[in-house]
Design a protein around this motif. Structure first.
Motif, short mmCIF file in Angstrom:
data_model
loop_
_atom_site.label_atom_id
_atom_site.label_comp_id
_atom_site.label_asym_id
_atom_site.label_seq_id
_atom_site.Cartn_x
_atom_site.Cartn_y
_atom_site.Cartn_z
N GLY A 106 -1.22 -19.39 41.63
CA GLY A 106 -0.53 -18.12 41.82
C GLY A 106 0.97 -18.31 41.69
O GLY A 106 1.43 -19.37 41.29
N GLU A 156 6.87 -15.07 49.35
CA GLU A 156 5.56 -14.43 49.19
C GLU A 156 4.76 -15.23 48.17
O GLU A 156 5.27 -15.58 47.10
CB GLU A 156 5.74 -12.98 48.70
N TYR A 157 3.53 -15.51 48.51
CA TYR A 157 2.64 -16.18 47.55
C TYR A 157 1.65 -15.16 47.03
O TYR A 157 0.96 -14.49 47.82
CB TYR A 157 1.91 -17.34 48.24
N VAL A 158 1.63 -15.02 45.71
CA VAL A 158 0.76 -14.04 45.06
C VAL A 158 -0.32 -14.79 44.29
O VAL A 158 -0.10 -15.21 43.16
CB VAL A 158 1.58 -13.14 44.10
N THR A 211 -1.97 -11.05 49.19
CA THR A 211 -0.79 -11.90 49.07
C THR A 211 -0.43 -12.43 50.44
O THR A 211 -0.83 -11.89 51.48
CB THR A 211 0.42 -11.16 48.46
#
Ligand code: SAH
Length: 249
Positions: free
Chosen positions: A28, A195-197, A204
């Protein structure tokens, strides 16, 4: 949906590191939000950089590290791994549970510890703070707490090796002059939120906002002196970045 991603709440960088470690590739995008910049992205593979791919300032710091080494905010443990390959024996600390889990799986002596937690004791000859290591200080107002903490965990004759950048170039006009309003907050103080998507999940992972300090060398040296330390400019990078060595005066 990958259910493994669900327990990652609040630890976006750890989630990115964990996924990369498990899958051998970025699962991601790791996004940095800030009120001052447009969104930025940290390539997750960069967090797993090997010695050869590290900036020269980081390589210099690793070569200088000696004795009992503490890798502060160690992330994926890339510096600790490089140190071990050099025959050194680092202890790594981080506040990210998933990062610490990954480091432990790689056999690193990693602890889930906040640098400012006084329950964590030790006497280190080299304290490494890399990838804008001054970030963990957060704000200039925290400088005396930071140096006080370094006094507690530095062995006699030990040093802190820290990299940072002078963000003045962001305020540089075309004619080379600088427009910085001295009534404002220090220009190196940024507010970040990560933020990790994940690419394979609608969930997320959003972290808490935090202060992240970039500090120019002269300002760092000023606060060092105020707190009984001296700062040496070890090396300068190609873009306003530098490596500093902090020792008790
Ligand atoms: N040093 C690594 C990671 C840098 S990112 C590298 O160069 O790749 C900064 C790291 O510091 C993150 O992993 C974050 O979780 C950790 N961190 C932030 N505040 C901290 C604190 N107070 N104590 C310990 N670790 C901290």
């Amino acid at each position: 949906m990958n259910s493994e991603l669900l327990p990652h709440g609040g630890d976006p960088m750890g989630a990115a590191i964990y996924d990369f470690h498990k899958n051998g590739a970025a699962g991601g995008r790791l996004v940095v939000h800030s009120s001052i910049f447009d969104d930025d992205e940290i390539p997750v593979e960069d967090l797993f950089r090997t010695f050869d791919r590290m900036p020269a300032l980081e390589q210099a710091a690793l070569r200088m590290a000696e004795g009992r080494v503490l890798d502060v905010g160690a992330g994926s443990g890339c510096h600790s791994l490089a140190l071990r390959a050099m025959g050194k024996k680092p202890v790594a600390i981080d506040i990210s549970p998933l990062s610490v889990a990954v480091m432990k799986e790689m056999g690193i002596d990693a602890r889930l510890v906040n640098l400012y937690d006084e329950n964590f004791a030790g006497q280190f000859d080299t304290i490494l703070m890399l990838m804008n290591g001054s970030g963990i200080i957060g704000r200039l107002e925290n400088m005396s707490d930071f140096f006080g903490r370094m006094k507690q965990i530095l062995a006699p004759g030990g040093c802190v090796l820290m990299d940072s950048s002078d963000l003045r170039y962001l305020y540089e006009d075309e004619d080379g002059s600088f427009e910085i309003d001295l009534a404002d907050e220090y220009y190196g103080l940024l507010d970040y939120q990560m933020e990790y998507v994940p690419s394979n999940s609608p969930v997320t992972v959003l972290g808490e906002p935090f202060d992240w300090l970039y500090v120019d060398f002269d300002t760092l040296a000023f606060y060092a002196e105020q707190n009984g330390f001296s700062a040496e400019l070890v090396a300068e990078g190609e873009h306003y970045d530098y490596l500093a060595k902090l020792t008790l005066a």
